[in-house]
Design an enzyme around this catalytic site. Sequence first.
Site, PDB file in Angstrom:
ATOM      1  N   LYS A 188      31.609  48.172  36.768  1.00  0.00           N
ATOM      2  CA  LYS A 188      32.682  48.909  36.080  1.00  0.00           C
ATOM      3  C   LYS A 188      32.098  49.832  35.013  1.00  0.00           C
ATOM      4  O   LYS A 188      32.585  50.936  34.806  1.00  0.00           O
ATOM      5  CB  LYS A 188      33.678  47.932  35.437  1.00  0.00           C
ATOM      6  CG  LYS A 188      34.474  47.116  36.462  1.00  0.00           C
ATOM      7  CD  LYS A 188      35.930  47.516  36.514  1.00  0.00           C
ATOM      8  CE  LYS A 188      36.649  46.818  37.663  1.00  0.00           C
ATOM      9  NZ  LYS A 188      38.007  47.265  37.884  1.00  0.00           N
ATOM     10  N   GLU A 195      38.106  41.694  32.141  1.00  0.00           N
ATOM     11  CA  GLU A 195      38.080  41.971  33.578  1.00  0.00           C
ATOM     12  C   GLU A 195      37.899  40.684  34.378  1.00  0.00           C
ATOM     13  O   GLU A 195      37.001  39.886  34.085  1.00  0.00           O
ATOM     14  CB  GLU A 195      36.897  42.916  33.872  1.00  0.00           C
ATOM     15  CG  GLU A 195      36.865  43.464  35.271  1.00  0.00           C
ATOM     16  CD  GLU A 195      37.939  44.526  35.519  1.00  0.00           C
ATOM     17  OE1 GLU A 195      38.074  45.454  34.705  1.00  0.00           O
ATOM     18  OE2 GLU A 195      38.654  44.416  36.539  1.00  0.00           O
ATOM     19  N   ASP A 196      38.751  40.497  35.358  1.00  0.00           N
ATOM     20  CA  ASP A 196      38.593  39.430  36.340  1.00  0.00           C
ATOM     21  C   ASP A 196      38.507  38.030  35.722  1.00  0.00           C
ATOM     22  O   ASP A 196      37.710  37.184  36.151  1.00  0.00           O
ATOM     23  CB  ASP A 196      37.405  39.725  37.275  1.00  0.00           C
ATOM     24  CG  ASP A 196      37.722  40.892  38.220  1.00  0.00           C
ATOM     25  OD1 ASP A 196      38.771  41.551  38.034  1.00  0.00           O
ATOM     26  OD2 ASP A 196      36.941  41.126  39.148  1.00  0.00           O
ATOM     27  N   ASN A 219      41.270  43.350  46.833  1.00  0.00           N
ATOM     28  CA  ASN A 219      39.849  43.676  47.038  1.00  0.00           C
ATOM     29  C   ASN A 219      39.048  42.410  47.288  1.00  0.00           C
ATOM     30  O   ASN A 219      39.473  41.333  46.870  1.00  0.00           O
ATOM     31  CB  ASN A 219      39.295  44.362  45.772  1.00  0.00           C
ATOM     32  CG  ASN A 219      39.975  45.690  45.503  1.00  0.00           C
ATOM     33  OD1 ASN A 219      40.081  46.509  46.388  1.00  0.00           O
ATOM     34  ND2 ASN A 219      40.460  45.875  44.288  1.00  0.00           N
TER      35      ASN A 219
HETATM   36  N1  LIG Z   1      43.433  47.590  43.506  1.00  0.00           N
HETATM   37  C1  LIG Z   1      43.243  47.245  42.262  1.00  0.00           C
HETATM   38  O1  LIG Z   1      42.986  48.081  41.374  1.00  0.00           O
HETATM   39  C2  LIG Z   1      43.315  45.810  41.883  1.00  0.00           C
HETATM   40  C3  LIG Z   1      43.410  44.853  42.833  1.00  0.00           C
HETATM   41  N2  LIG Z   1      43.493  43.539  42.470  1.00  0.00           N
HETATM   42  C4  LIG Z   1      43.488  42.555  43.534  1.00  0.00           C
HETATM   43  O2  LIG Z   1      44.655  41.798  43.521  1.00  0.00           O
HETATM   44  C5  LIG Z   1      44.368  40.488  43.963  1.00  0.00           C
HETATM   45  C6  LIG Z   1      45.021  39.504  43.014  1.00  0.00           C
HETATM   46  O3  LIG Z   1      44.538  39.695  41.727  1.00  0.00           O
HETATM   47  P1  LIG Z   1      45.311  39.060  40.467  1.00  0.00           P
HETATM   48  O4  LIG Z   1      46.722  39.433  40.460  1.00  0.00           O
HETATM   49  O5  LIG Z   1      44.516  39.399  39.283  1.00  0.00           O
HETATM   50  O6  LIG Z   1      45.143  37.507  40.779  1.00  0.00           O
HETATM   51  P2  LIG Z   1      46.038  36.294  40.258  1.00  0.00           P
HETATM   52  O7  LIG Z   1      45.237  35.082  40.519  1.00  0.00           O
HETATM   53  O8  LIG Z   1      46.527  36.552  38.890  1.00  0.00           O
HETATM   54  O9  LIG Z   1      47.305  36.317  41.231  1.00  0.00           O
HETATM   55  C7  LIG Z   1      47.240  36.021  42.582  1.00  0.00           C
HETATM   56  C8  LIG Z   1      48.640  35.828  43.068  1.00  0.00           C
HETATM   57  O10 LIG Z   1      48.601  35.641  44.487  1.00  0.00           O
HETATM   58  C9  LIG Z   1      49.493  34.610  44.807  1.00  0.00           C
HETATM   59  N3  LIG Z   1      49.177  33.992  46.087  1.00  0.00           N
HETATM   60  C10 LIG Z   1      48.117  33.241  46.428  1.00  0.00           C
HETATM   61  N4  LIG Z   1      48.216  32.862  47.708  1.00  0.00           N
HETATM   62  C11 LIG Z   1      49.350  33.384  48.180  1.00  0.00           C
HETATM   63  C12 LIG Z   1      50.003  33.342  49.436  1.00  0.00           C
HETATM   64  N5  LIG Z   1      49.498  32.675  50.461  1.00  0.00           N
HETATM   65  N6  LIG Z   1      51.176  33.996  49.574  1.00  0.00           N
HETATM   66  C13 LIG Z   1      51.698  34.685  48.544  1.00  0.00           C
HETATM   67  N7  LIG Z   1      51.129  34.758  47.335  1.00  0.00           N
HETATM   68  C14 LIG Z   1      49.964  34.113  47.159  1.00  0.00           C
HETATM   69  C15 LIG Z   1      49.376  33.634  43.667  1.00  0.00           C
HETATM   70  O11 LIG Z   1      50.493  32.784  43.669  1.00  0.00           O
HETATM   71  P3  LIG Z   1      50.775  31.668  42.541  1.00  0.00           P
HETATM   72  O12 LIG Z   1      51.255  32.456  41.341  1.00  0.00           O
HETATM   73  O13 LIG Z   1      51.826  30.835  43.125  1.00  0.00           O
HETATM   74  O14 LIG Z   1      49.488  30.979  42.301  1.00  0.00           O
HETATM   75  C16 LIG Z   1      49.323  34.599  42.482  1.00  0.00           C
HETATM   76  O15 LIG Z   1      50.604  34.938  42.048  1.00  0.00           O
HETATM   77  C17 LIG Z   1      42.854  40.387  44.087  1.00  0.00           C
HETATM   78  O16 LIG Z   1      42.474  40.511  45.422  1.00  0.00           O
HETATM   79  C18 LIG Z   1      42.355  41.589  43.331  1.00  0.00           C
HETATM   80  O17 LIG Z   1      41.174  42.115  43.897  1.00  0.00           O
HETATM   81  C19 LIG Z   1      43.526  43.134  41.161  1.00  0.00           C
HETATM   82  C20 LIG Z   1      43.431  44.057  40.175  1.00  0.00           C
HETATM   83  C21 LIG Z   1      43.242  45.465  40.466  1.00  0.00           C
HETATM   84  C1  LIG Z   2      39.849  46.482  41.124  1.00  0.00           C
HETATM   85  C2  LIG Z   2      39.884  45.267  40.355  1.00  0.00           C
HETATM   86  O1  LIG Z   2      39.837  45.303  39.137  1.00  0.00           O
HETATM   87  C3  LIG Z   2      40.000  44.005  41.019  1.00  0.00           C
HETATM   88  O2  LIG Z   2      40.147  43.963  42.231  1.00  0.00           O
HETATM   89  O3  LIG Z   2      39.951  42.993  40.316  1.00  0.00           O
HETATM   90 MG   LIG Z   3      39.377  43.485  38.271  1.00  0.00          MG
END
Ligand SMILES: NC(=O)C1=CN([C@@H]2O[C@H](COP(=O)(O)OP(=O)(O)OC[C@H]3O[C@@H](n4cnc5c(N)ncnc54)[C@H](OP(=O)(O)O)[C@@H]3O)[C@@H](O)[C@H]2O)C=CC1
Ligand SMILES: CC(=O)C(=O)O
Ligand SMILES: [Mg+2]
Length: 539
Positions: free
Chosen positions: A167, A238-239, A401
């Site tokens: 990053k 981050e992450d 991702n």
């Molecule tokens: N394109 C971009 O810029 C970005 C992409 N991302 C991507 O988003 C994804 C999630 O990140 P993030 O939100 O931070 O992670 P979190 O851990 O905060 O959230 C993950 C979510 O996915 C849900 N989940 C898990 N399994 C399932 C399933 N089988 N069906 C439905 N929902 C499910 C979880 O449910 P529960 O709440 O019930 O545990 C939770 O709400 C990652 O792959 C990350 O790479 C993230 C940030 C930026």
């Molecule tokens: C892009 C990013 O920040 C993520 O996938 O976590």
């Molecule tokens: Mg990230």
Amino acid sequence: MTDCSKHSGADILMDPHRNHGVAFSQKERAELGLRGLLPPVPASSEQQVARMHEMLSRIELPIDKAMFLDSLHAHDESLFFRLLIERTEEYMPIVYTPTVGEVCQRFSHIFRYPRGLYISINDAGQVRELVENVPNEEVDVIVVTDGQRILGLGDQGLNGMGIPVGKLSLYTACAGIDPAKTLPVVIDVGTNNQEYLNDPLYLGLRHERITGERYAALIEEFVQEVRRRWPNVLIQFEDFGNHNAFELLHRYQEKILCFNDDIQGTAAVTLSGVYSALRIKKETLAEQRFLFLGAGEAATGIATLIVDALVDEGMDRAEAYKHCCLFDSKGLVTASRTGLAANKLPFAHDLDSADKFIDAVRLVRPTCIVGVAAQPGAFNSEVLREMAAINEHPMVFALSNPTSRAECDAETAYRETDGRALFASGSPFPPVDVCGKHFVPRQGNNCYVFPGLGLGAVFAKATWMPDGMFLTAARELAKLVSEEDLAQGSLYPSLGEVRAASVKIGAAVADYAYRHGLATADRPDDLEAAVAAFMYKPE
Ligand SMILES: NC(=O)C1=CN([C@@H]2O[C@H](COP(=O)(O)OP(=O)(O)OC[C@H]3O[C@@H](n4cnc5c(N)ncnc54)[C@H](OP(=O)(O)O)[C@@H]3O)[C@@H](O)[C@H]2O)C=CC1
Ligand SMILES: CC(=O)C(=O)O
Ligand SMILES: [Mg+2]
């Protein structure tokens, strides 16, 4: 007695910040004691970039390209950044997603050059000493992770350091933050990844994650110490794992200059893509219904910014929440669910329950589905066909991702919607020809906004970053999408334009800081020109 000046030339060649290799001119060679230490004919910057590109073209595997680039970064920083700036489209997928995911997974097996700051739970009480050991006199931007949720790959422990490093490379390449003023940090409190705990080469602590008060105290010590040494530093979280990400943002957002990229940066880039899609749909934000697969950092971050945008456009907040529905690991998030986390509560509506995503799609009839749950293939043919039946132009954002975690690929999205989808993905997909049309999908990835957001905040020496800055960034990025972009289905500018986008976003974010009394630096007459001039250029 040894004459130290005789060694200075060799020292420069070993210093990545000062080394320019064969690009040193004859005059510089004479002045710096470099004569004889380099091939005699100076090369142009173009020749240097061409040479590196030729070597990289001979390497087949992305992970090997990443290792080559890492060694270039460690030896000749300006050449590394020139390559990244001039060929962003080609090398961003190596330095960043998807390859950075593999870099993290193999981090302990390919580790060669220490970069950044490693703070472990065993350092509690002594973090000041570690921070004092950092050679950078000034630091403008820190990207810090504890490795608990790296991309969609789960707990990577200390191996997650690949993400702050990647990053921050983008901070320099895409927004001109001086690389000498960046600092990647990993906080190692252990890992719950059994594979790493069993791996003899794993470089991190070999125990389960420490949580609770000891964890919170270590983060607090880190924040205090880096701000003591560099009072204006921007900290990008981050992450982090879901719970800690929200907790830390809540604790620090209004107190220090910081943001959470997964919650807030992702929100800005996604809303921006939605604004672009609405130009094609010729509809308003108020006419949309969003269904998120996932209800975590990214999902509720994006949904909350959409609500802010709707409110800003005049909608009542309670009404605005109804435009966003969440689907988590237990199904559709509804008012009848108990024990919901605080970030999900505003989006728990009076709806029938749905255990399968396709049923939620049928129930909610969204105009847009956003995949942020790292569930590959979840946007399957059935889901996409249903979206195409509900909408003339379904918005499909497969944002998880790396590529292996994407909810669908670009080709599937276009094919299953008869070429009608308005698509973006977190990781890159190549152009697609479907239904006689050429589509150029682009990345709905926070990399379009976090560098510019950081640039603006650092430039203005902002005291903190309110959510309004992220709405500003979303709207600024959307303005840069041309009619030609839209005609080929691109919801974002090309990656080659991201540095220019950062100037605009940086200036808009800095302007926000000045207008809201959050800036501590003097306001220049021509803000955009001053932001552009502030940027590091690898020359
Ligand atoms: N394109 C971009 O810029 C970005 C992409 N991302 C991507 O988003 C994804 C999630 O990140 P993030 O939100 O931070 O992670 P979190 O851990 O905060 O959230 C993950 C979510 O996915 C849900 N989940 C898990 N399994 C399932 C399933 N089988 N069906 C439905 N929902 C499910 C979880 O449910 P529960 O709440 O019930 O545990 C939770 O709400 C990652 O792959 C990350 O790479 C993230 C940030 C930026
Ligand atoms: C892009 C990013 O920040 C993520 O996938 O976590
Ligand atoms: Mg990230």
